[in-house]
Design a protein around this motif. Structure first.
Motif, short mmCIF file in Angstrom:
data_model
loop_
_atom_site.label_atom_id
_atom_site.label_comp_id
_atom_site.label_asym_id
_atom_site.label_seq_id
_atom_site.Cartn_x
_atom_site.Cartn_y
_atom_site.Cartn_z
N VAL A 106 92.83 -35.85 -5.67
CA VAL A 106 91.70 -35.62 -6.57
C VAL A 106 91.96 -36.24 -7.96
N GLY A 107 93.08 -36.95 -8.07
CA GLY A 107 93.34 -37.66 -9.31
C GLY A 107 94.36 -37.03 -10.23
N PHE A 108 95.01 -35.95 -9.78
CA PHE A 108 96.01 -35.27 -10.60
C PHE A 108 97.40 -35.59 -10.04
N ASP A 109 98.01 -36.62 -10.55
CA ASP A 109 99.30 -37.08 -10.05
C ASP A 109 100.45 -36.22 -10.57
N ARG A 110 101.52 -36.16 -9.77
CA ARG A 110 102.77 -35.50 -10.14
C ARG A 110 102.60 -34.02 -10.45
N PHE A 111 101.71 -33.36 -9.72
CA PHE A 111 101.56 -31.91 -9.87
C PHE A 111 102.75 -31.23 -9.19
N GLU A 112 103.45 -30.38 -9.94
CA GLU A 112 104.61 -29.66 -9.43
C GLU A 112 104.40 -28.16 -9.66
N PRO A 113 103.91 -27.44 -8.65
CA PRO A 113 103.62 -26.02 -8.84
C PRO A 113 104.87 -25.18 -9.00
N GLU A 114 104.78 -24.18 -9.85
CA GLU A 114 105.86 -23.21 -10.05
C GLU A 114 105.58 -21.91 -9.30
N ALA A 115 104.30 -21.65 -9.06
CA ALA A 115 103.90 -20.38 -8.46
C ALA A 115 102.93 -20.62 -7.31
N CYS A 116 103.11 -19.87 -6.25
CA CYS A 116 102.13 -19.84 -5.16
C CYS A 116 101.72 -18.40 -4.94
N LEU A 117 100.47 -18.09 -5.27
CA LEU A 117 99.91 -16.78 -4.98
C LEU A 117 99.42 -16.79 -3.54
N VAL A 118 99.89 -15.86 -2.75
CA VAL A 118 99.48 -15.76 -1.34
C VAL A 118 98.57 -14.54 -1.21
N ASN A 119 97.30 -14.79 -0.96
CA ASN A 119 96.32 -13.72 -0.85
C ASN A 119 95.97 -13.47 0.61
N ARG A 120 95.81 -12.22 0.99
CA ARG A 120 95.41 -11.84 2.34
C ARG A 120 94.10 -11.06 2.27
N TYR A 121 93.08 -11.62 2.92
CA TYR A 121 91.76 -11.00 2.94
C TYR A 121 91.54 -10.33 4.29
N GLU A 122 91.14 -9.07 4.25
CA GLU A 122 90.66 -8.36 5.43
C GLU A 122 89.15 -8.28 5.35
N PRO A 123 88.46 -7.96 6.45
CA PRO A 123 87.01 -7.81 6.36
C PRO A 123 86.62 -6.84 5.25
N GLY A 124 85.67 -7.25 4.42
CA GLY A 124 85.23 -6.42 3.30
C GLY A 124 85.89 -6.77 1.98
N ALA A 125 86.98 -7.54 2.01
CA ALA A 125 87.65 -7.92 0.77
C ALA A 125 86.87 -9.03 0.07
N LYS A 126 87.00 -9.09 -1.24
CA LYS A 126 86.33 -10.12 -2.01
C LYS A 126 87.10 -10.38 -3.30
N LEU A 127 86.76 -11.49 -3.95
CA LEU A 127 87.37 -11.84 -5.22
C LEU A 127 86.25 -12.15 -6.20
N SER A 128 86.08 -11.31 -7.20
CA SER A 128 84.98 -11.46 -8.14
C SER A 128 85.12 -12.74 -8.97
N LEU A 129 83.99 -13.20 -9.50
CA LEU A 129 84.01 -14.39 -10.34
C LEU A 129 85.00 -14.22 -11.50
N HIS A 130 85.82 -15.23 -11.71
CA HIS A 130 86.82 -15.17 -12.76
C HIS A 130 87.27 -16.58 -13.13
N GLN A 131 87.98 -16.70 -14.22
CA GLN A 131 88.64 -17.94 -14.61
C GLN A 131 90.15 -17.76 -14.45
N ASP A 132 90.84 -18.82 -14.05
CA ASP A 132 92.30 -18.79 -14.03
C ASP A 132 92.79 -19.26 -15.39
N ARG A 133 93.13 -18.32 -16.24
CA ARG A 133 93.51 -18.67 -17.61
C ARG A 133 94.77 -17.95 -18.07
#
Length: 212
Positions: A106-133
């Protein structure tokens, strides 16, 4: 890892700096899910509490040098798992390479992540509108990998009240956003009951970030 772009896929431009890469992670799905199971065995999934005291419907854990935490004290990153007081599980090499390659597509070279959030959704789960800031460096993109049952991704604008578009995320899809789209409001609609041959009724989401 082989060339992640070596197969035909349909890309969808969401905004300037944001794209949905259809099936980008599909050829690695079993290895990714095996890695998720190993991470969860060391740092179990848990339902975090918001600063306001609400239990999140999405269960989560972390891998990498830093992990995202939420409780009554606020949202933040930490280098140890509060449940066990030990370092988060190391981020698998496959995770790092996949996130870096997706960002580069997508045009972002040399991205090196420090964190990986692993989310598990069960039926009925949701994630409300938010900004990652909560990250210190907002110049780095977010890379989000979908595994398991389909979900409806909510993509808004730079203000909470902006129009929200809805996109179906399938198993193996990857969404990348950064640059002018980095603070776009986004979320996941309530997960409907469905089944996937590898995950049953569950959806997993891997979110890669440069946190510090």
């Amino acid at each position: 890892m082989g060339d992640l772009l070596a197969f035909d896929r349909r890309d969808l431009q969401l905004d300037s700096g944001a794209a949905l890469l259809s099936g980008f992670a599909l050829q690695f799905d079993r290895a990714l899910l095996d890695a998720v199971a190993a991470i969860a065995s060391a740092a179990p999934f848990r339902h975090l509490e918001t600063p306001g005291g609400r239990r999140m419907s999405v269960a989560m854990t972390n891998a990498g040098r830093l992990g995202w935490i939420s409780d009554r004290r606020g949202y933040r990153y930490g280098d140890t798992d509060p449940l066990g007081g030990v370092a988060w599980p190391a981020m698998p090499a496959l995770f790092r390479q996949l996130a870096s390659d997706a960002a580069a597509a997508v045009g972002f070279d040399r991205f090196e992540p420090e964190a990986c959030l692993v989310n598990r959704y069960e039926p009925g789960a949701k994630l409300s509108l938010h900004q990652d800031r909560d990250e210190r460096n907002l110049d780095q993109p977010i890379v989000s990998v979908s595994l398991g049952v389909d979900a409806i991704f909510l993509w808004g604008g730079q203000m909470r009240g902006d129009r929200v578009r809805r996109f179906t995320l399938h198993h193996g899809d990857v969404v990348v956003w950064g640059g002018p789209a980095r603070l776009t409001y986004h979320g996941v609609d309530t997960l409907v009951r469905a089944a996937h041959p590898l995950t049953g009724e569950l959806r997993y989401n891997l979110t890669f970030r440069r946190a510090a």
